[in-house]
Scaffold this motif. Sequence first.
Motif, PDB file in Angstrom:
ATOM      1  N   ILE A 189       0.841  -1.191   0.000  1.00 42.58           N
ATOM      2  CA  ILE A 189       0.000   0.000   0.000  1.00 42.58           C
ATOM      3  C   ILE A 189       0.884   1.253   0.000  1.00 42.58           C
ATOM      4  O   ILE A 189       1.791   1.388   0.828  1.00 42.58           O
ATOM      5  N   ILE A 190       0.605   2.166  -0.945  1.00 39.83           N
ATOM      6  CA  ILE A 190       1.330   3.432  -1.053  1.00 39.83           C
ATOM      7  C   ILE A 190       0.349   4.573  -0.812  1.00 39.83           C
ATOM      8  O   ILE A 190      -0.772   4.573  -1.339  1.00 39.83           O
ATOM      9  N   TYR A 191       0.759   5.542   0.016  1.00 34.94           N
ATOM     10  CA  TYR A 191      -0.064   6.702   0.337  1.00 34.94           C
ATOM     11  C   TYR A 191       0.210   7.824  -0.674  1.00 34.94           C
ATOM     12  O   TYR A 191       1.349   8.030  -1.097  1.00 34.94           O
ATOM     13  N   SER A 192      -0.846   8.569  -1.012  1.00 32.22           N
ATOM     14  CA  SER A 192      -0.679   9.668  -1.966  1.00 32.22           C
ATOM     15  C   SER A 192      -1.656  10.796  -1.643  1.00 32.22           C
ATOM     16  O   SER A 192      -2.794  10.546  -1.218  1.00 32.22           O
ATOM     17  N   THR A 193      -1.214  12.026  -1.801  1.00 29.73           N
ATOM     18  CA  THR A 193      -2.098  13.191  -1.662  1.00 29.73           C
ATOM     19  C   THR A 193      -1.500  14.354  -2.433  1.00 29.73           C
ATOM     20  O   THR A 193      -0.273  14.475  -2.569  1.00 29.73           O
ATOM     21  N   LYS A 194      -2.365  15.228  -2.941  1.00 27.56           N
ATOM     22  CA  LYS A 194      -1.913  16.425  -3.654  1.00 27.56           C
ATOM     23  C   LYS A 194      -1.653  17.575  -2.695  1.00 27.56           C
ATOM     24  O   LYS A 194      -1.193  18.634  -3.104  1.00 27.56           O
ATOM     25  N   GLN A 195      -1.964  17.360  -1.434  1.00 26.29           N
ATOM     26  CA  GLN A 195      -1.791  18.424  -0.459  1.00 26.29           C
ATOM     27  C   GLN A 195      -0.382  18.398   0.133  1.00 26.29           C
ATOM     28  O   GLN A 195       0.359  17.419  -0.029  1.00 26.29           O
ATOM     29  N   ASN A 196      -0.055  19.454   0.851  1.00 20.12           N
ATOM     30  CA  ASN A 196       1.280  19.618   1.406  1.00 20.12           C
ATOM     31  C   ASN A 196       1.424  18.787   2.692  1.00 20.12           C
ATOM     32  O   ASN A 196       1.540  19.320   3.799  1.00 20.12           O
ATOM     33  N   ILE A 197       1.377  17.476   2.512  1.00 19.11           N
ATOM     34  CA  ILE A 197       1.472  16.526   3.620  1.00 19.11           C
ATOM     35  C   ILE A 197       2.506  15.468   3.249  1.00 19.11           C
ATOM     36  O   ILE A 197       2.456  14.890   2.149  1.00 19.11           O
ATOM     37  N   GLU A 198       3.429  15.201   4.144  1.00 14.72           N
ATOM     38  CA  GLU A 198       4.408  14.144   3.883  1.00 14.72           C
ATOM     39  C   GLU A 198       3.738  12.781   4.044  1.00 14.72           C
ATOM     40  O   GLU A 198       3.202  12.479   5.116  1.00 14.72           O
ATOM     41  N   PRO A 199       3.732  11.939   3.025  1.00 12.75           N
ATOM     42  CA  PRO A 199       3.075  10.631   3.139  1.00 12.75           C
ATOM     43  C   PRO A 199       3.894   9.688   4.015  1.00 12.75           C
ATOM     44  O   PRO A 199       5.120   9.765   4.049  1.00 12.75           O
TER      45      PRO A 199
END
Length: 315
Positions: free
Chosen positions: A150-160
Amino acid sequence: MKYKLGDFVRFVDEKMEGFVTRIIDEQMIGVTGDDDFEIPVLASKVTTVHGYQAGGADKTVTAEEKPVDLTEFEKKGVYVAVVADAKANSVVHFHLVNNTSFQLMVAFTTEKLQTFKGEFAGLVSAKSTSKIYSAQLADLQLWPRFIFNIIYSTKQNIEPPAPLVISEKFKAKDFSTAKKQVPQMTEPGWLIRLDEPEIVIDAQKLKESFFKPAEEKVVFVKPVSEIDLHIEKLRDDYQFLQSSEILQIQLAHFHKALDAAIVHQLPDITFIHGAGNGTLRNELHKQLGKHPKVQTFMDARKEKFGYGATKVLLK
């Protein structure tokens, strides 16, 4: 095999229909109808009936990621939910539950006898679920090993977080807790957390643990006069337990109740063990026969319990 567990099918040559509750081999499946009787049938002799989706609707959302207030951004909460099929209770469905604010890229593989099979690969949006697998509940001991990437992803300024790589062989103990309300779903089920919260070590509590007194006072709650040892009265997950585990749980409950009765100086206590094959009854009688605080024991009133209970007189 084009059919999956939980599919609703209709027989081609007969006026019968039901749910696929077993995949026997590449040609044969088991179909269970309203009478709960499973019928082996050639897969070529049934056809899918559309309009029913096993295990509830898949709530995976593929829309664009919506902005989330960074103060409310959820970084933890990835689970596997095991939910019984709404129509075929002998079948359970596995759902990947994403209760985080991240989008998850999931690859799910099963392994059995060194044979690997990719079961699911795709995106699971934030605050959503996706069904990834189905199995026969009775075959729990035969379930394959589950492998999650499982890989985490977001377009927001958050370190996955670091990717999750988990290999798990589920056992009966994983279902020892009661069913819970599954996040993002309406059905209750068993929840197994994949992203365990980080363990924070409290230095003071760790220090205190080294200086605990050797013996701590044990509090015995006064028991009722009749103790029911039927496993369904003691555990919600009894259907997942082996016979040896059931016996140990019943004996532990018996000893706890007997000790409490002795501490509270009850004159007698009755244990309801049922007739069955006599294994539990014989074990209780063996333990009671050598207990120093037991005066005698006998079959309880037959008109009330039959031969399914033992009355114990205490000294």
